[in-house]
Design a protein around this motif. Sequence first.
Motif, PDB file in Angstrom:
ATOM      1  N   ARG A   1      -2.359   3.120  -7.276  1.00 26.41           N
ATOM      2  CA  ARG A   1      -2.835   3.344  -5.911  1.00 26.41           C
ATOM      3  C   ARG A   1      -2.946   2.037  -5.129  1.00 26.41           C
ATOM      4  O   ARG A   1      -3.191   0.973  -5.704  1.00 26.41           O
ATOM      5  N   THR A   2      -2.786   2.165  -3.820  1.00 20.60           N
ATOM      6  CA  THR A   2      -3.021   1.030  -2.927  1.00 20.60           C
ATOM      7  C   THR A   2      -4.522   0.922  -2.669  1.00 20.60           C
ATOM      8  O   THR A   2      -5.312   1.785  -3.076  1.00 20.60           O
ATOM      9  N   ARG A   3      -4.921  -0.129  -1.982  1.00 23.11           N
ATOM     10  CA  ARG A   3      -6.341  -0.283  -1.650  1.00 23.11           C
ATOM     11  C   ARG A   3      -6.843   0.859  -0.780  1.00 23.11           C
ATOM     12  O   ARG A   3      -8.034   1.188  -0.792  1.00 23.11           O
ATOM     13  N   ALA A   4      -5.920   1.473  -0.037  1.00 23.84           N
ATOM     14  CA  ALA A   4      -6.314   2.603   0.827  1.00 23.84           C
ATOM     15  C   ALA A   4      -6.388   3.916   0.056  1.00 23.84           C
ATOM     16  O   ALA A   4      -6.717   4.956   0.621  1.00 23.84           O
ATOM     17  N   GLY A   5      -6.075   3.877  -1.251  1.00 27.48           N
ATOM     18  CA  GLY A   5      -6.157   5.082  -2.065  1.00 27.48           C
ATOM     19  C   GLY A   5      -4.896   5.919  -2.085  1.00 27.48           C
ATOM     20  O   GLY A   5      -4.871   7.013  -2.671  1.00 27.48           O
ATOM     21  N   LEU A   6      -3.832   5.413  -1.439  1.00 29.91           N
ATOM     22  CA  LEU A   6      -2.563   6.135  -1.425  1.00 29.91           C
ATOM     23  C   LEU A   6      -1.714   5.740  -2.624  1.00 29.91           C
ATOM     24  O   LEU A   6      -1.919   4.680  -3.242  1.00 29.91           O
ATOM     25  N   VAL A   7      -0.748   6.616  -2.967  1.00 31.26           N
ATOM     26  CA  VAL A   7       0.144   6.289  -4.082  1.00 31.26           C
ATOM     27  C   VAL A   7       0.986   5.076  -3.706  1.00 31.26           C
ATOM     28  O   VAL A   7       1.606   5.028  -2.634  1.00 31.26           O
ATOM     29  N   ASP A   8       1.001   4.092  -4.602  1.00 34.50           N
ATOM     30  CA  ASP A   8       1.813   2.893  -4.389  1.00 34.50           C
ATOM     31  C   ASP A   8       3.214   3.169  -4.954  1.00 34.50           C
ATOM     32  O   ASP A   8       3.496   2.907  -6.121  1.00 34.50           O
ATOM     33  N   TRP A   9       4.070   3.745  -4.098  1.00 33.70           N
ATOM     34  CA  TRP A   9       5.387   4.191  -4.571  1.00 33.70           C
ATOM     35  C   TRP A   9       6.251   3.035  -5.057  1.00 33.70           C
ATOM     36  O   TRP A   9       6.995   3.180  -6.031  1.00 33.70           O
ATOM     37  N   ALA A  10       6.159   1.889  -4.380  1.00 33.80           N
ATOM     38  CA  ALA A  10       6.974   0.746  -4.801  1.00 33.80           C
ATOM     39  C   ALA A  10       6.603   0.307  -6.213  1.00 33.80           C
ATOM     40  O   ALA A  10       7.480   0.056  -7.060  1.00 33.80           O
ATOM     41  N   LYS A  11       5.308   0.221  -6.493  1.00 30.85           N
ATOM     42  CA  LYS A  11       4.863  -0.182  -7.834  1.00 30.85           C
ATOM     43  C   LYS A  11       5.192   0.900  -8.863  1.00 30.85           C
ATOM     44  O   LYS A  11       5.640   0.599  -9.978  1.00 30.85           O
ATOM     45  N   LEU A  12       4.969   2.167  -8.478  1.00 29.40           N
ATOM     46  CA  LEU A  12       5.259   3.274  -9.405  1.00 29.40           C
ATOM     47  C   LEU A  12       6.722   3.246  -9.831  1.00 29.40           C
ATOM     48  O   LEU A  12       7.044   3.345 -11.023  1.00 29.40           O
ATOM     49  N   ASN A  13       7.625   3.097  -8.857  1.00 33.95           N
ATOM     50  CA  ASN A  13       9.050   3.087  -9.176  1.00 33.95           C
ATOM     51  C   ASN A  13       9.442   1.854  -9.978  1.00 33.95           C
ATOM     52  O   ASN A  13      10.238   1.939 -10.923  1.00 33.95           O
ATOM     53  N   ALA A  14       8.883   0.696  -9.606  1.00 31.13           N
ATOM     54  CA  ALA A  14       9.212  -0.542 -10.326  1.00 31.13           C
ATOM     55  C   ALA A  14       8.711  -0.475 -11.766  1.00 31.13           C
ATOM     56  O   ALA A  14       9.423  -0.856 -12.705  1.00 31.13           O
ATOM     57  N   ASP A  15       7.472   0.008 -11.965  1.00 32.49           N
ATOM     58  CA  ASP A  15       6.916   0.105 -13.325  1.00 32.49           C
ATOM     59  C   ASP A  15       7.711   1.095 -14.173  1.00 32.49           C
ATOM     60  O   ASP A  15       7.973   0.852 -15.354  1.00 32.49           O
ATOM     61  N   ALA A  16       8.085   2.228 -13.563  1.00 25.89           N
ATOM     62  CA  ALA A  16       8.868   3.239 -14.299  1.00 25.89           C
ATOM     63  C   ALA A  16      10.226   2.674 -14.679  1.00 25.89           C
ATOM     64  O   ALA A  16      10.705   2.880 -15.805  1.00 25.89           O
ATOM     65  N   ARG A  17      10.859   1.960 -13.745  1.00 29.15           N
ATOM     66  CA  ARG A  17      12.184   1.387 -14.001  1.00 29.15           C
ATOM     67  C   ARG A  17      12.124   0.421 -15.190  1.00 29.15           C
ATOM     68  O   ARG A  17      12.969   0.449 -16.086  1.00 29.15           O
ATOM     69  N   GLU A  18      11.098  -0.432 -15.191  1.00 26.61           N
ATOM     70  CA  GLU A  18      10.959  -1.426 -16.262  1.00 26.61           C
ATOM     71  C   GLU A  18      10.647  -0.752 -17.598  1.00 26.61           C
ATOM     72  O   GLU A  18      11.206  -1.103 -18.635  1.00 26.61           O
TER      73      GLU A  18
END
Length: 518
Positions: free
Chosen positions: A119-136
């Motif tokens: 999540r971002t600080r605003a509580g939303l899904v951090d899509w960039a991090k989610l995709n990067a972590d999944a890719r790795e």
Amino acid sequence: MTSTADEDVVTTSAPVLEVAGVTKRFPGTVALDDVSFSLRRGEVHALVGENGAGKSTLIKVLTGVYRPDEGEIRHLGAPVGFRRPIDAQRAGISTIYQEVNLVPLMSIASNVFLGREPRTRAGLVDWAKLNADARELLKGYGIEADVRRPLHTLGVGAQQMVALARAVSTDAGVVVMDEPTSSLEPREVDTLFEVLARLHAEGIAVIYVSHRLDELYRVCDSVTVLRDGKVVHSGPLKPLPRIELVSMMLGREIRQIRAEGVTAFGEEHHAEREPLLRAENLSGGHKLHDVSVSVRPGEVVGLAGLLGSGRSETARALVGAFPLDGGTVLVAGKPLKRGRIAAAMRAGIALLAEDRKADGIIPNLSVRENIVLAALPSLSTLGFVNRAKQDRVVKTFMDRLRIKAASPEQKVSELSGGNQQKVLLARWLATGPKILLLDEPTRGIDVGAKAEVQALIDELAREGLAVLLISSELEELLDGADRVVVLRDGSVAGELTGEAITEDNVLAAIAAGGDDGH
């Protein structure tokens, strides 16, 4: 898989998970009877037994699907009472089921982190991090696909690897793997074994359910054998001879099963008989390219090849369930209308599909209803179903196939995988077919049920049925087929008969098929 030092850790460390005297009852049956089981840190522990032995029930008790009627579960030495699977997961116990249990329409990355998205600080899904972590993460599992794509765009084997990545990434201390290689290609199997080695090195314990003995002896440290809901053996696996392991699982000698109900017949001269089923130059999309195959009465023809070679597509094309661009299917010399499933059934072709969950059993119906489903027209009089005829048919096939159920009225979903497979076989045999197409008929079932199904195939062929057998297990084809047709990339790579049906020849055809223009 483990070094001597590692083995000392496994054998001397305290259990991370224990089952103590657990009993679980269902109406008409005792699924688990005073079962005790322990799992230590870094251990890969095989759980084996015939279908109906209690393996699935034990896993469901461990993971909070069922609560034991007697006994207790201990996690890290303390008694626990998981009420739901999520409770077990939060405690660090993850399960990978044989049928992929993810969300097909969501992205690959979303499936990996479902319910624990960054999540971002605003509580939303951090899509960039989610995709990067999944890719790795997925790189370590041999998956290089765009993680933003829907999961269903991956093959079944790749989806299974996504499920594995998800389970391991939850910081689990225990991972339960139920037939993890059943849908994997050889390259993916090697990746899975590399992951198992990593889990072992990290001290993560694994319960490994499989019916493939080569796998068990390659990756498992210890084994627990269940039979009829009881533990008949638990201990180190490597020193245990395979024949002893199989005998404990079955409670009898393996050759006894193949001989039961079998009458000796002389060698059939299939080559002298005209094909009952003939497919000529089947082509469809990018899956089939001029595939030709024939089966004679009383003959078992094996269809070999890697996953994706066109085996299942060929079987589905024969019954009109796969769209063809060209080619002809003939039964007793008469062509079938292309794409007409009803015409194939009227001609006496029956298909036992690979995926019994999606294309076979109707889980909320009883064993009786599932068996008679395809034969209802012949069991009806003036539009009314004749219950007496139904009961006779059901009893005949439950007895003949030795289907283990509390009664014909038990829900088929409550049966073990092997017994569900037998119910499907009974359904199609009840229609009186002339041609039987079997797509992975022993996939995911134990050694005992497998031998019974193989014996039944032999028996049906002797009775004059034409059988087309698809199997990913070479040994099954080598032992059971009169001829073997090898497919590669949707084309026929070779055909083997007689003494030429050897493992080396099948593998050579798969590896070199298509290079010589055949």
